[in-house]
Design a protein around this motif. Structure first.
Motif, PDB file in Angstrom:
ATOM      1  N   ALA A   1      12.512  16.030   8.082  1.00  0.00           N
ATOM      2  CA  ALA A   1      11.285  15.981   7.642  1.00  0.00           C
ATOM      3  C   ALA A   1      10.422  16.947   8.355  1.00  0.00           C
ATOM      4  O   ALA A   1       9.613  17.782   7.506  1.00  0.00           O
TER       5      ALA A   1
ATOM      6  N   LEU B   1      10.017  12.972   1.654  1.00  0.00           N
ATOM      7  CA  LEU B   1      11.501  12.912   1.827  1.00  0.00           C
ATOM      8  C   LEU B   1      11.899  11.538   2.479  1.00  0.00           C
ATOM      9  O   LEU B   1      12.911  10.890   2.248  1.00  0.00           O
TER      10      LEU B   1
ATOM     11  N   TRP C   1       6.264  24.943   5.199  1.00  0.00           N
ATOM     12  CA  TRP C   1       5.533  25.376   4.302  1.00  0.00           C
ATOM     13  C   TRP C   1       4.194  26.204   4.944  1.00  0.00           C
ATOM     14  O   TRP C   1       3.691  26.904   4.007  1.00  0.00           O
TER      15      TRP C   1
ATOM     16  N   ALA D   1      10.988  20.626   7.340  1.00  0.00           N
ATOM     17  CA  ALA D   1      10.152  20.710   5.993  1.00  0.00           C
ATOM     18  C   ALA D   1       8.657  20.856   6.009  1.00  0.00           C
ATOM     19  O   ALA D   1       8.176  22.044   5.428  1.00  0.00           O
TER      20      ALA D   1
ATOM     21  N   TYR E   1       5.331  16.662   1.785  1.00  0.00           N
ATOM     22  CA  TYR E   1       6.871  16.766   1.473  1.00  0.00           C
ATOM     23  C   TYR E   1       7.778  16.183   2.297  1.00  0.00           C
ATOM     24  O   TYR E   1       8.584  15.562   2.158  1.00  0.00           O
ATOM     25  N   GLY E   2       7.151  16.127   3.744  1.00  0.00           N
ATOM     26  CA  GLY E   2       8.033  15.473   4.669  1.00  0.00           C
ATOM     27  C   GLY E   2       8.009  13.966   4.517  1.00  0.00           C
ATOM     28  O   GLY E   2       8.858  13.235   4.517  1.00  0.00           O
TER      29      GLY E   2
ATOM     30  N   GLY F   1       2.925  20.577   3.296  1.00  0.00           N
ATOM     31  CA  GLY F   1       4.412  20.130   4.212  1.00  0.00           C
ATOM     32  C   GLY F   1       4.251  18.832   4.563  1.00  0.00           C
ATOM     33  O   GLY F   1       5.846  18.174   4.667  1.00  0.00           O
TER      34      GLY F   1
END
Length: 251
Positions: free
Chosen positions: A73, A101, A80, A76, A97-98, A94
């Motif tokens: 994570a 996840l 970004w 990720a 998105y972490g 980012g």
């Protein structure tokens, strides 16, 4: 053999596995709909509180299962800022998105932590999935913690022999993983071979029609819980597409 299932006397454990399977699937779809870190963080906390309050899962146990995914994570989140400009906007996306996840992983792991293997198999079968596919999928989920703990054991054994996994640059660390990967692959092949012998010894596939000593049945609490899940999912669609909240345009 290791397992993530935690035997607790909780409402979440007593729910029909079909409700939990469908709920996890709808939850994953809901997380895909949004990318705002603030909203995703609220949803992540909602899952954590659900497992703690309704499933009687301790925070420490949740952190234990998520610990291997935290570095992924973080990676990720770091990637970004190089994709989106300015860098702080990329870091913002980012972070979303972490969190996504970790949330999707927690939904899947929470299903395994609150549902026994036999209930998972029966849940998939009663939903119309062939027994072979349901058993294969359940075994795959079942062996995730086994392979993880096996990897930790091999790493500890190699460290005790002087292997330094944390030192050196990226390429040196990648090279140091070879003494871990080779025993892990060998142990995985051996485990798969032993599993095939166990299935053959139980005459798996000998009969097309299967019977079950233990079966599952939907009760009133299961229907109510299923209805609540559907309402929450429809509300997520309403928030995302009608109110247009929780999604940040990237370009």
């Amino acid at each position: 053999m290791y397992t993530l299932y935690l035997d607790r006397d909780s409402f979440l454990h007593k729910l029909d596995p079909r409700v939990k399977i469908i709920g996890s699937f709808l939850g994953i779809i809901a997380f895909i709909l949004f990318n705002s870190p603030s909203l995703l963080f609220v949803l992540f906390l909602t899952i954590v509180l659900t497992l703690v309050l309704i499933g009687k899962i301790h925070i420490r146990e949740i952190f234990t299962v998520l610990k291997p995914l935290i570095p992924i994570a973080i990676v990720a989140m770091i990637i970004w800022p190089f994709i989106l400009k300015p860098w702080y906007f990329g870091l913002f996306i980012g972070a979303g998105y972490g969190i996504r996840l970790l949330s999707v992983a927690l939904l899947t792991l929470g299903l395994i932590m609150t549902t026994s293997q036999k209930d998972l198999v029966l849940g998939f079968i009663r939903m119309g999935m062939p027994y072979e596919i349901g058993l294969t999928l359940t075994i795959a989920l079942r062996y995730i913690p086994t392979l993880y703990m096996l990897t930790q054991t091999i790493m500890d054994a190699q460290k005790s022999r002087g292997l330094e996994l944390e030192k050196g640059n990226f390429f040196q660390r990648a090279r140091n993983t070879v003494p871990v990967l080779i025993p892990l692959i060998v142990a995985s092949i051996k485990t798969a071979h032993e599993l095939s012998i166990a299935l053959e010894s139980r005459a798996f596939g000998a009969s097309k029609r299967r019977t079950f000593l233990y079966d599952i049945k939907m009760e009133m609490k299961d229907y109510i819980s299923f209805g609540v899940l559907i309402v929450l999912f429809l509300f997520a669609l309403y928030v995302r597409y009608y109110l247009e909240i929780g999604y940040v345009k990237l370009f």
